[in-house]
Design an enzyme around this catalytic site. Structure first.
Site, PDB file in Angstrom:
ATOM      1  NE  ARG A 187      -3.796   0.263   2.293  1.00  0.00           N
ATOM      2  CZ  ARG A 187      -4.589   0.664   3.277  1.00  0.00           C
ATOM      3  NH1 ARG A 187      -4.637  -0.019   4.421  1.00  0.00           N
ATOM      4  NH2 ARG A 187      -5.319   1.752   3.150  1.00  0.00           N
TER       5      ARG A 187
ATOM      6  CB  CYS B  57      -2.017   4.014   9.367  1.00  0.00           C
ATOM      7  SG  CYS B  57      -3.359   4.531  10.467  1.00  0.00           S
TER       8      CYS B  57
END
Length: 283
Positions: free
Chosen positions: A179, A237
């Site tokens: 990611r 995050c």
């Protein structure tokens, strides 16, 4: 209070100090709801608190898990029996990445006596400690919560602050490497990372047994990323949840402290995307 507590130490604390409140915050990205796990089995006396509806404001431009309204958070904590002068221990299913959000929120709210159960519910069960499906009654009388939320006691970054820190200090991205590199993005509308941010997946805080690494091991991991005492550091995050575990890990490592904690980009990647900010890809 040390930010991590072993299952055995928690069991002793529950016997010796009834003012310890245990919060079950098991949660999965995409579900099913953690409350289902709680209703099957949990630490005796633990109160379930929902990440999506009780520990976050509704999703929107601020991200998928914006910081909760202080009055709402205070009501949730009081409903769980959290009292001034007491202690709170939070646990999730295992690695502490979700429980760390509770640790961070209570510290942000001005409540210092809070810890994460090392190894989570999995470690509690592995230690052979008792579990139950009984849901404790709502606290009343002297057991009712009276905690006062004093929001703003932990440093919080917005998108501009995160962008600046990535260039002037160290901004750590707690998501998985694919990611971060922009190879996949299962949740948010853009793939990649904040330009200048470094990847420090939250899974790297724990060992094969699901327990947190020791202070020296964590310090060595962060040193490899250029993070040491005196360096301005923050974390993000996908939505500000697992990044809380980076803030926790930095403190356990001795790189930051309760007096000088790392900053959290609370809106994280979900907010960065909503603002249509510049995206970097690759490693």
């Amino acid at each position: 209070m040390h930010p991590l507590i072993t299952p055995e130490a928690l069991a002793d604390a529950l016997s010796a100090r009834p003012a310890t409140v245990v919060l079950d915050v098991r949660w999965r990205l995409g579900g099913p709801p953690g409350r289902q796990d709680y209703e099957v089995s949990h630490v005796p006396g633990a109160v379930y608190v929902d990440l999506d509806t009780e520990l976050s404001a509704p999703p929107g431009a601020g991200g998928r898990h914006p910081l909760p309204d202080p009055e709402r958070l205070q009501a949730v904590l009081r409903g769980a029996g959290v009292r001034e002068g007491g202690r709170v221990v939070a646990y999730d299913a295992g690695d502490g990445s979700v429980a760390a959000r509770v640790w961070w929120l209570l510290r942000w709210a001005g409540f210092g006596e809070v810890a994460v159960l090392d190894g989570g519910f999995a470690a509690w069960e592995a230690a052979g400690l008792p579990v139950t499906a009984d849901v404790p009654p709502a606290p009343v009388g002297d057991a009712a919560g009276d905690v006062v939320v004093r929001a703003g006691q932990m440093p919080v970054l917005d998108a501009d602050g995160a962008a600046a820190l990535a260039q002037e200090g160290v901004l750590l991205d707690a998501r998985a490497a694919p990611r971060y590199r922009g190879e996949t993005e299962p949740v948010d509308p853009k793939a990649g990372h904040v330009p200048g941010a470094l990847n420090a997946p939250s899974t790297g805080h724990v060992g094969a047994d699901g327990r947190w690494l020791g202070a020296e091991e964590l310090a060595a991991r962060f040193a490899g990323l250029g993070v040491s005492g005196g360096v301005a550091v923050g974390a993000y995050c996908g939505s500000g949840v697992t990044a809380s575990s980076v803030v926790l890990a930095l403190e356990v490592a001795g790189i930051t402290s309760a007096e000088r904690p790392a900053a959290l980009y609370a809106g994280s990647w979900s907010n960065w995307c909503a603002l249509d900010r510049e995206v970097a890809t690759g490693g």
